[in-house]
Design a protein around this motif. Structure first.
Motif, PDB file in Angstrom:
ATOM      1  N   MET A   1     -45.658 -59.831 -69.779  1.00 56.75           N
ATOM      2  CA  MET A   1     -46.227 -60.699 -68.711  1.00 56.75           C
ATOM      3  C   MET A   1     -45.802 -59.176 -68.119  1.00 56.75           C
ATOM      4  SD  MET A   1     -44.822 -62.780 -65.476  1.00 56.75           S
ATOM      5  CE  MET A   1     -46.119 -63.650 -64.183  1.00 56.75           C
ATOM      6  N   GLU A   2     -47.803 -59.550 -66.537  1.00 63.69           N
ATOM      7  CA  GLU A   2     -47.531 -57.627 -66.585  1.00 63.69           C
ATOM      8  C   GLU A   2     -47.929 -58.223 -64.897  1.00 63.69           C
ATOM      9  OE1 GLU A   2     -51.258 -54.388 -66.321  1.00 63.69           O
ATOM     10  OE2 GLU A   2     -50.328 -55.173 -67.956  1.00 63.69           O
ATOM     11  N   ALA A   3     -47.612 -57.635 -64.051  1.00 60.95           N
ATOM     12  CA  ALA A   3     -47.893 -57.353 -62.507  1.00 60.95           C
ATOM     13  C   ALA A   3     -48.260 -56.900 -62.107  1.00 60.95           C
ATOM     14  CB  ALA A   3     -46.934 -58.405 -61.546  1.00 60.95           C
ATOM     15  N   ASN A   4     -49.673 -56.603 -60.673  1.00 57.68           N
ATOM     16  CA  ASN A   4     -50.006 -55.347 -60.270  1.00 57.68           C
ATOM     17  C   ASN A   4     -50.601 -55.472 -59.317  1.00 57.68           C
ATOM     18  OD1 ASN A   4     -51.421 -52.824 -59.500  1.00 57.68           O
ATOM     19  ND2 ASN A   4     -53.029 -52.812 -61.287  1.00 57.68           N
ATOM     20  N   HIS A   5     -49.800 -54.913 -58.702  1.00 59.16           N
ATOM     21  CA  HIS A   5     -50.176 -55.259 -56.649  1.00 59.16           C
ATOM     22  C   HIS A   5     -49.978 -54.233 -56.241  1.00 59.16           C
ATOM     23  CE1 HIS A   5     -49.197 -59.822 -57.755  1.00 59.16           C
ATOM     24  NE2 HIS A   5     -47.817 -58.630 -57.945  1.00 59.16           N
ATOM     25  N   THR A   6     -50.882 -53.990 -54.188  1.00 55.44           N
ATOM     26  CA  THR A   6     -50.226 -53.190 -54.108  1.00 55.44           C
ATOM     27  C   THR A   6     -50.396 -53.679 -52.427  1.00 55.44           C
ATOM     28  OG1 THR A   6     -53.060 -52.419 -53.075  1.00 55.44           O
ATOM     29  CG2 THR A   6     -51.930 -51.146 -54.880  1.00 55.44           C
ATOM     30  N   ALA A   7     -49.704 -52.135 -51.724  1.00 55.36           N
ATOM     31  CA  ALA A   7     -49.785 -53.366 -50.225  1.00 55.36           C
ATOM     32  C   ALA A   7     -49.448 -51.648 -49.522  1.00 55.36           C
ATOM     33  CB  ALA A   7     -48.033 -53.657 -49.883  1.00 55.36           C
ATOM     34  N   ASP A   8     -50.047 -51.413 -47.985  1.00 54.34           N
ATOM     35  CA  ASP A   8     -50.265 -49.784 -47.293  1.00 54.34           C
ATOM     36  C   ASP A   8     -49.463 -49.782 -46.564  1.00 54.34           C
ATOM     37  OD1 ASP A   8     -53.422 -50.406 -47.455  1.00 54.34           O
ATOM     38  OD2 ASP A   8     -53.103 -51.567 -45.626  1.00 54.34           O
ATOM     39  N   CYS A   9     -48.849 -48.453 -47.014  1.00 55.59           N
ATOM     40  CA  CYS A   9     -47.502 -48.344 -46.174  1.00 55.59           C
ATOM     41  C   CYS A   9     -47.359 -47.133 -45.783  1.00 55.59           C
ATOM     42  CB  CYS A   9     -46.340 -47.843 -47.475  1.00 55.59           C
ATOM     43  SG  CYS A   9     -44.849 -47.131 -47.646  1.00 55.59           S
ATOM     44  N   PHE A  10     -48.287 -47.037 -44.304  1.00 60.25           N
ATOM     45  CA  PHE A  10     -48.085 -46.030 -43.188  1.00 60.25           C
ATOM     46  C   PHE A  10     -48.808 -44.922 -43.782  1.00 60.25           C
ATOM     47  CE2 PHE A  10     -43.991 -47.768 -42.055  1.00 60.25           C
ATOM     48  CZ  PHE A  10     -43.955 -48.352 -40.822  1.00 60.25           C
ATOM     49  N   PHE A  11     -48.245 -43.522 -43.966  1.00 58.81           N
ATOM     50  CA  PHE A  11     -49.060 -42.710 -44.150  1.00 58.81           C
ATOM     51  C   PHE A  11     -48.911 -42.563 -45.643  1.00 58.81           C
ATOM     52  CE2 PHE A  11     -44.745 -40.975 -42.768  1.00 58.81           C
ATOM     53  CZ  PHE A  11     -44.669 -40.641 -44.067  1.00 58.81           C
ATOM     54  N   LEU A  12     -48.097 -42.892 -46.349  1.00 53.03           N
ATOM     55  CA  LEU A  12     -48.171 -42.627 -48.085  1.00 53.03           C
ATOM     56  C   LEU A  12     -49.039 -43.607 -48.398  1.00 53.03           C
ATOM     57  CD1 LEU A  12     -44.378 -43.164 -48.719  1.00 53.03           C
ATOM     58  CD2 LEU A  12     -45.525 -41.096 -48.551  1.00 53.03           C
ATOM     59  N   ASN A  13     -48.980 -43.250 -49.681  1.00 52.13           N
ATOM     60  CA  ASN A  13     -50.288 -44.015 -50.710  1.00 52.13           C
ATOM     61  C   ASN A  13     -49.823 -45.632 -50.853  1.00 52.13           C
ATOM     62  OD1 ASN A  13     -50.685 -41.359 -51.318  1.00 52.13           O
ATOM     63  ND2 ASN A  13     -52.843 -41.975 -51.858  1.00 52.13           N
ATOM     64  N   GLU A  21     -43.463 -53.130 -69.223  1.00 51.05           N
ATOM     65  CA  GLU A  21     -42.822 -52.562 -69.798  1.00 51.05           C
ATOM     66  C   GLU A  21     -42.283 -52.033 -69.538  1.00 51.05           C
ATOM     67  OE1 GLU A  21     -40.217 -54.476 -74.291  1.00 51.05           O
ATOM     68  OE2 GLU A  21     -42.046 -54.791 -73.811  1.00 51.05           O
ATOM     69  N   GLY A  22     -42.317 -50.848 -69.881  1.00 50.78           N
ATOM     70  CA  GLY A  22     -41.904 -49.564 -70.096  1.00 50.78           C
ATOM     71  C   GLY A  22     -42.091 -49.264 -68.726  1.00 50.78           C
ATOM     72  N   ILE A  23     -42.584 -49.667 -68.034  1.00 50.80           N
ATOM     73  CA  ILE A  23     -42.585 -49.085 -65.895  1.00 50.80           C
ATOM     74  C   ILE A  23     -41.372 -49.606 -65.725  1.00 50.80           C
ATOM     75  CG2 ILE A  23     -43.866 -48.761 -64.471  1.00 50.80           C
ATOM     76  CD1 ILE A  23     -46.070 -48.562 -65.435  1.00 50.80           C
ATOM     77  N   LEU A  24     -40.758 -50.636 -66.351  1.00 47.21           N
ATOM     78  CA  LEU A  24     -40.138 -51.713 -65.621  1.00 47.21           C
ATOM     79  C   LEU A  24     -38.568 -51.092 -66.372  1.00 47.21           C
ATOM     80  CD1 LEU A  24     -39.025 -54.131 -64.525  1.00 47.21           C
ATOM     81  CD2 LEU A  24     -38.867 -55.462 -66.023  1.00 47.21           C
ATOM     82  N   VAL A  25     -38.322 -50.572 -67.607  1.00 49.17           N
ATOM     83  CA  VAL A  25     -37.364 -50.155 -68.073  1.00 49.17           C
ATOM     84  C   VAL A  25     -36.793 -48.830 -67.054  1.00 49.17           C
ATOM     85  CG1 VAL A  25     -36.328 -49.154 -70.274  1.00 49.17           C
ATOM     86  CG2 VAL A  25     -37.854 -50.743 -69.988  1.00 49.17           C
ATOM     87  N   SER A  26     -38.319 -47.941 -67.674  1.00 49.77           N
ATOM     88  CA  SER A  26     -37.631 -46.534 -66.551  1.00 49.77           C
ATOM     89  C   SER A  26     -37.115 -46.354 -65.228  1.00 49.77           C
ATOM     90  CB  SER A  26     -38.955 -46.077 -66.424  1.00 49.77           C
ATOM     91  OG  SER A  26     -39.035 -44.713 -65.937  1.00 49.77           O
ATOM     92  N   GLU A  27     -37.512 -47.570 -64.638  1.00 48.86           N
ATOM     93  CA  GLU A  27     -37.420 -48.171 -63.165  1.00 48.86           C
ATOM     94  C   GLU A  27     -36.036 -48.246 -63.716  1.00 48.86           C
ATOM     95  OE1 GLU A  27     -39.829 -50.923 -62.040  1.00 48.86           O
ATOM     96  OE2 GLU A  27     -41.682 -49.411 -60.271  1.00 48.86           O
ATOM     97  N   ILE A  28     -35.767 -49.422 -64.259  1.00 54.40           N
ATOM     98  CA  ILE A  28     -34.494 -49.825 -64.173  1.00 54.40           C
ATOM     99  C   ILE A  28     -32.865 -48.594 -64.678  1.00 54.40           C
ATOM    100  CG2 ILE A  28     -32.377 -51.593 -65.447  1.00 54.40           C
ATOM    101  CD1 ILE A  28     -35.199 -53.631 -65.612  1.00 54.40           C
ATOM    102  N   VAL A  29     -33.490 -48.078 -65.502  1.00 51.57           N
ATOM    103  CA  VAL A  29     -33.059 -46.934 -65.787  1.00 51.57           C
ATOM    104  C   VAL A  29     -32.446 -45.222 -64.681  1.00 51.57           C
ATOM    105  CG1 VAL A  29     -32.640 -44.550 -67.478  1.00 51.57           C
ATOM    106  CG2 VAL A  29     -32.936 -46.930 -68.523  1.00 51.57           C
ATOM    107  N   CYS A  30     -33.465 -45.452 -63.936  1.00 50.31           N
ATOM    108  CA  CYS A  30     -33.650 -43.899 -62.781  1.00 50.31           C
ATOM    109  C   CYS A  30     -32.527 -44.993 -61.978  1.00 50.31           C
ATOM    110  CB  CYS A  30     -35.324 -44.594 -62.682  1.00 50.31           C
ATOM    111  SG  CYS A  30     -35.175 -43.456 -60.609  1.00 50.31           S
TER     112      CYS A  30
END
Length: 324
Positions: A1-13, A21-30
């Motif tokens: 399952m894959e989700a892809n959302h964006t939201a505005d955040c002041f001046f940041l992209n 799956e690969g990104i999620l594992v990387s975030e958890i390890v980080c």
């Protein structure tokens, strides 16, 4: 399952919430790495500051600068790393508001601490050079009060620079600001250490011709060891910050995307490791810090027989102050 959302955040992209799956594992390890090293950075730097504060014989300008550097590292452990973990967890949970707020505050704290650290490292290098060139005038010119005022000015400047980004409303400004600060700081550090090592080389030549007393030679060895300690701190700082600077350059060239975002977060994690490494360098390389730490631990445990340890700190401190 894959989700892809964006939201505005002041001046940041836009905040990118993706759960491949690969990104999620990387975030958890980080998150796990930053959680662990937030604890070590907080505990170790708190101990360094406490030991220097409680040991009056260590209240020299050089040691106060070490405590100030530990102070910026302490803020990293108390705030920067927990904020990184917070916004990463919120990102995984698709909480865009918390992600945005955590991300903003994380980068502000990281920006300020990084700036204060590199400016303090440059000041330590200048202090070492002044100790050699001013000789007897050193204690009159370089005082603890002036050191604290200088470091306070660094904090004020970096906080002001970090909040000025809200005026420009561009995160490219955030990338460009560190360049002149790093350039000036590292150039100053390089010039100061070149002058120091020039004097040390002359001293080595004098030893060969046997024109120095044994006491003078012993003090120069102590001074040289303290200089090498600060050089090690500088090298580790550069090693930890190189990935982040590389990410900044790539971001300016190629723009912002998910790969750059992940590179920023992992390079920030490497930068924050520096805050846990610095106290280890102090204890390995600085005998007076080691002895004072042992002394403070004995006081906390209620052991009163401290005369031998106190005299050892006094002797070490006097030797180190010969060139202050």
């Amino acid at each position: 399952m894959e989700a892809n959302h964006t939201a505005d955040c002041f001046f940041l992209n836009n905040v990118q919430l993706q759960h491949k799956e690969g990104i999620l594992v990387s975030e958890i390890v980080c998150c796990a790495i930053n959680f662990v090293f937030a604890l070590t950075a907080t505990l170790l730097n708190s101990l360094v500051i406490f030991v220097i504060w409680k040991t009056s014989l260590l209240h020299s300008p050089c040691n106060v600068l070490i405590a100030c550097l530990a102070g910026s590292d302490l803020v990293v452990g108390l705030f920067a790393q927990p904020l990184l973990v917070t916004y990463k967890i919120a990102e995984i949970s698709d909480d865009a508001k918390t992600t945005c707020n955590g991300r903003i505050f994380h980068w502000i704290v990281g920006f300020v601490c990084g700036g204060v650290s590199v400016l303090t490292i440059a000041t330590i290098a200048v202090d070492k050079a002044l100790a050699l060139h001013l000789h007897l005038r050193y204690k009159q010119v370089v005082t603890v009060t002036r050191v604290l005022a200088t470091v306070s000015a660094f904090w004020f400047f970096c906080v002001l620079a970090s909040f000025s980004i809200f005026i420009t409303s561009s995160d490219r400004y955030w990338t460009l600001i560190p360049i002149p600060v790093l350039s000036v700081s590292l150039s100053t550090t390089l010039v100061a250490y070149l002058k120091v090592f020039k004097v040390l080389r002359r001293h080595r030549n004098q030893i060969r011709t046997q024109t120095l007393s044994a006491f003078h030679d012993m003090n120069m060895k102590k001074y040289k060891k303290s200089v090498l300690t600060t050089v090690y701190v500088l090298f580790i700082y550069l090693a930890c910050y190189t990935p982040l600077l590389t990410s900044m350059v790539i971001r300016l060239s190629l723009g912002y995307n998910l790969s750059i975002k992940m590179a920023y977060e992992w390079s920030a994690t490497i930068v924050y490791l520096n805050s846990s490494l610095n106290p280890v360098i102090y204890w390995v390389r600085m005998q007076e810090i080691r002895v004072a730490t042992f002394n403070v631990m004995r006081k906390i445990r209620g052991l009163e027989n401290e005369s031998r340890i106190g005299s050892q700190i006094f002797r070490i401190s006097n030797l180190n102050k010969e060139y202050e």
